[in-house]
Design a protein around this motif. Structure first.
Motif, PDB file in Angstrom:
ATOM      1  N   GLY A 190     -21.969  -3.452 -71.059  1.00 16.05           N
ATOM      2  CA  GLY A 190     -21.953  -2.769 -69.448  1.00 16.05           C
ATOM      3  C   GLY A 190     -20.437  -2.160 -70.490  1.00 16.05           C
ATOM      4  O   GLY A 190     -20.408  -2.258 -70.627  1.00 16.05           O
TER       5      GLY A 190
ATOM      6  N   ASP B 139     -21.907   3.827 -68.716  1.00 18.93           N
ATOM      7  CA  ASP B 139     -23.935   4.861 -68.239  1.00 18.93           C
ATOM      8  C   ASP B 139     -24.310   3.452 -67.444  1.00 18.93           C
ATOM      9  O   ASP B 139     -25.488   4.084 -66.548  1.00 18.93           O
ATOM     10  CB  ASP B 139     -24.481   4.189 -69.239  1.00 18.93           C
ATOM     11  N   VAL B 140     -23.125   2.230 -66.595  1.00 21.10           N
ATOM     12  CA  VAL B 140     -24.377   1.175 -65.531  1.00 21.10           C
ATOM     13  C   VAL B 140     -23.256   0.744 -65.127  1.00 21.10           C
ATOM     14  O   VAL B 140     -22.779  -0.329 -64.773  1.00 21.10           O
ATOM     15  CB  VAL B 140     -24.764   0.202 -67.010  1.00 21.10           C
TER      16      VAL B 140
ATOM     17  N   ARG C 276     -27.397  -5.506 -62.592  1.00 21.11           N
ATOM     18  CA  ARG C 276     -27.267  -4.535 -63.534  1.00 21.11           C
ATOM     19  C   ARG C 276     -26.089  -3.294 -63.623  1.00 21.11           C
ATOM     20  O   ARG C 276     -25.607  -3.383 -62.079  1.00 21.11           O
ATOM     21  CB  ARG C 276     -28.294  -2.863 -63.540  1.00 21.11           C
ATOM     22  N   PRO C 277     -25.536  -4.079 -65.059  1.00 25.20           N
ATOM     23  CA  PRO C 277     -25.435  -4.094 -65.948  1.00 25.20           C
ATOM     24  C   PRO C 277     -25.575  -5.747 -66.161  1.00 25.20           C
ATOM     25  O   PRO C 277     -24.767  -6.257 -65.380  1.00 25.20           O
ATOM     26  CB  PRO C 277     -24.696  -4.230 -66.956  1.00 25.20           C
TER      27      PRO C 277
END
Length: 317
Positions: A78, A81-82, A263-264
């Motif tokens: 991760g 972007d997450v 997520r992640p």
């Protein structure tokens, strides 16, 4: 394409398990190895995988190629972007730690969530790895090294005593091919006395789209695991084998559910992440935080969960 890990928490002699099955030339128990450096064995007919097992090798290789082509099975843990917030972490922990993936219905196990209580290990976890005879020695060495590194990481993250053993562990990881799993019943009955017929069927008849599985046994129904067994298909290519090791061992520590919102995370069947993430490490830290107790309900734990999530992320829930 999805991993479909099967995770079951079990109580007393009901001992509902999950494993895999296929036809084998002989009992797998006689062909299991736990020595740190397995001695070479003479090749015999029993060591030759069946056409069914060989076909699965090709099938799972194509599955891995497809996932990687789509940018899935990420191994970066991760990144920017997450991002995830304290509120997201608290929500994900509640969904993953206080629900189970499978329920019993009509004598079968069905993929249906049901509410549960917090379950984790209170005693030390001793992890042992067991291979079928058909697993080549180089694969055994690789898988043992992957599992050993991962166990050390889990001990560091949780603060709980988790270690490898060359003996009879209370958390047993089996890496078996299709033929060996079909002959796994006698070994399964040996290591889990009183296991139900339903549990054995779940282990022996694992479908192709179930890549790996784990079950935990809580004999007193008090939220304290005493035993766990994970089964991983030896037909998997290296990354999928490692991915199964990461998910099933972590789930066997008490994170027994998946969530599409996580997520992640590896606790999400979308296959985006193949290995334990920073988010997942926080879930494990929360699970083994002394402020939480085995057998707590989600409602009892919710205020504490929010507090821990805020501490771990530096944000408010």
């Amino acid at each position: 394409m999805r991993r479909h890990p099967l995770t079951l928490a079990t109580g007393a002699l009901a001992a509902t398990l999950a494993l895999s099955a296929c036809q084998s030339a002989g009992p797998v128990g006689a062909g299991l190895s736990t020595s740190p450096t397995p001695k070479p064995r003479a090749v015999s007919a029993n060591l030759v995988p069946s056409a069914e097992s060989l076909a699965l090798v090709n099938y799972y290789a194509s599955v891995q190629r497809s996932l990687l082509t789509q940018g899935l099975l990420r191994t970066d843990g991760g990144g920017a972007d997450v991002p995830f917030s304290a509120a997201m972490l608290a929500r994900n922990f509640e969904r993953i730690a206080f629900f189970q993936e499978y329920s019993q219905a009509g004598g079968r196990l069905v993929a249906r969530e049901n509410a549960s209580r917090l379950t984790r290990w209170e005693k030390p976890v001793r992890v042992s790895v067991h291979f079928g005879l058909a697993t080549p020695d180089d694969k055994k060495m690789r898988d043992r090294a992957v599992l050993s590194r991962y166990v050390r990481r889990l001990a560091r993250v949780t603060g709980h005593p988790i270690s490898m053993t060359n003996g009879e562990g209370n958390f047993r990881v089996y890496i078996l091919n299709e033929d060996e799993r079909k002959a796994f019943g006698s070994e399964l009955r040996r290591i889990v006395p009183g296991i139900s017929a339903l549990s054995q069927r779940a282990v022996i008849n694992m479908p192709r789209d179930t890549y790996c599985l784990v079950f935990g046994r809580d004999p007193e129904n008090n939220g304290r695991f005493e035993q766990a067994v994970a089964v991983i298909r030896s037909e998997h290519p290296d990354l999928m084998r490692t991915s199964c090791i990461h998910e099933e061992v972590a789930q066997g520590l008490g994170l027994s559910n998946d969530s599409p919102q996580a997520r992640p995370s590896i606790f999400n069947d979308d296959e985006e992440f193949g290995l334990l993430t920073t988010h997942d490490e926080n879930l494990l830290r929360m699970l083994y935080d002394d402020r939480l107790r085995p057998n707590m309900t989600a409602e009892e734990a919710r205020p504490i969960i929010k507090q821990i999530a805020a501490e771990l992320t530096g944000g408010a829930v």
